[in-house]
Design an enzyme around this catalytic site. Sequence first.
Site, PDB file in Angstrom:
ATOM      1  N   THR A  39      40.829  -4.965 -26.866  1.00  0.00           N
ATOM      2  CA  THR A  39      41.543  -5.098 -25.656  1.00  0.00           C
ATOM      3  C   THR A  39      43.032  -4.596 -25.915  1.00  0.00           C
ATOM      4  OG1 THR A  39      40.112  -6.539 -24.799  1.00  0.00           O
ATOM      5  CG2 THR A  39      42.298  -6.388 -23.917  1.00  0.00           C
ATOM      6  N   GLU A  47      49.363   2.185 -21.714  1.00  0.00           N
ATOM      7  CA  GLU A  47      50.925   2.255 -21.770  1.00  0.00           C
ATOM      8  C   GLU A  47      51.084   3.573 -22.462  1.00  0.00           C
ATOM      9  OE1 GLU A  47      53.725  -0.986 -21.637  1.00  0.00           O
ATOM     10  OE2 GLU A  47      52.558  -1.494 -23.441  1.00  0.00           O
ATOM     11  N   GLY A  66      58.000  -0.614 -20.430  1.00  0.00           N
ATOM     12  CA  GLY A  66      56.916  -1.327 -19.821  1.00  0.00           C
ATOM     13  C   GLY A  66      57.400  -2.879 -19.518  1.00  0.00           C
ATOM     14  N   HIS A  73      39.442  -5.374 -18.863  1.00  0.00           N
ATOM     15  CA  HIS A  73      38.638  -4.828 -20.015  1.00  0.00           C
ATOM     16  C   HIS A  73      37.290  -4.895 -19.707  1.00  0.00           C
ATOM     17  CE1 HIS A  73      38.010  -3.622 -24.333  1.00  0.00           C
ATOM     18  NE2 HIS A  73      37.578  -2.813 -23.807  1.00  0.00           N
ATOM     19  N   ARG A 118      56.502   0.134 -15.049  1.00  0.00           N
ATOM     20  CA  ARG A 118      57.870   0.389 -15.882  1.00  0.00           C
ATOM     21  C   ARG A 118      58.936   0.562 -15.220  1.00  0.00           C
ATOM     22  NH1 ARG A 118      55.653   1.660 -20.774  1.00  0.00           N
ATOM     23  NH2 ARG A 118      57.415   2.618 -21.582  1.00  0.00           N
TER      24      ARG A 118
END
Length: 135
Positions: A39, A47, A66, A73, A118
């Site tokens: 993960t 990202e 970020g 997941h 972001r």
Amino acid sequence: MADQPLPVSPGTHAELVHVVTDADTAAALGSGDLPVLGTPRLLALAEAATVRALDGLLPDGRTSVGTRVALEHLLAAPVGGTVTVRAEVVYVDGRLVRFSVIAEDAARRLLGQGEVTRVIVDRERFMARVPAADA
């Protein structure tokens, strides 16, 4: 930058393709003990796709950082498997840019999905606010 609208709008997108290696596994990353895509690596890929979507669009001296992630997941990917991650801008408010991210395997099965936020910052001003490392 406040007086300058961002050249980013909903629909701006990018994707990246990654082949899972031993270094990408949960076992290698310390997030479990199985030899499947970990993960933390899926998050890093998500990202990276958001950064790629903004690549070349931001004014000089600006970058994005970020600030928030929500990620599910959903399916394991084996070593040697191909993962395609797509990030698409779904919301822009001033310096804030929110992305929808999805990850699929080569058979187009949904491996993961989520949202990455972001914020666009002035590179020099941001770094000037970072505290010095402990001596």
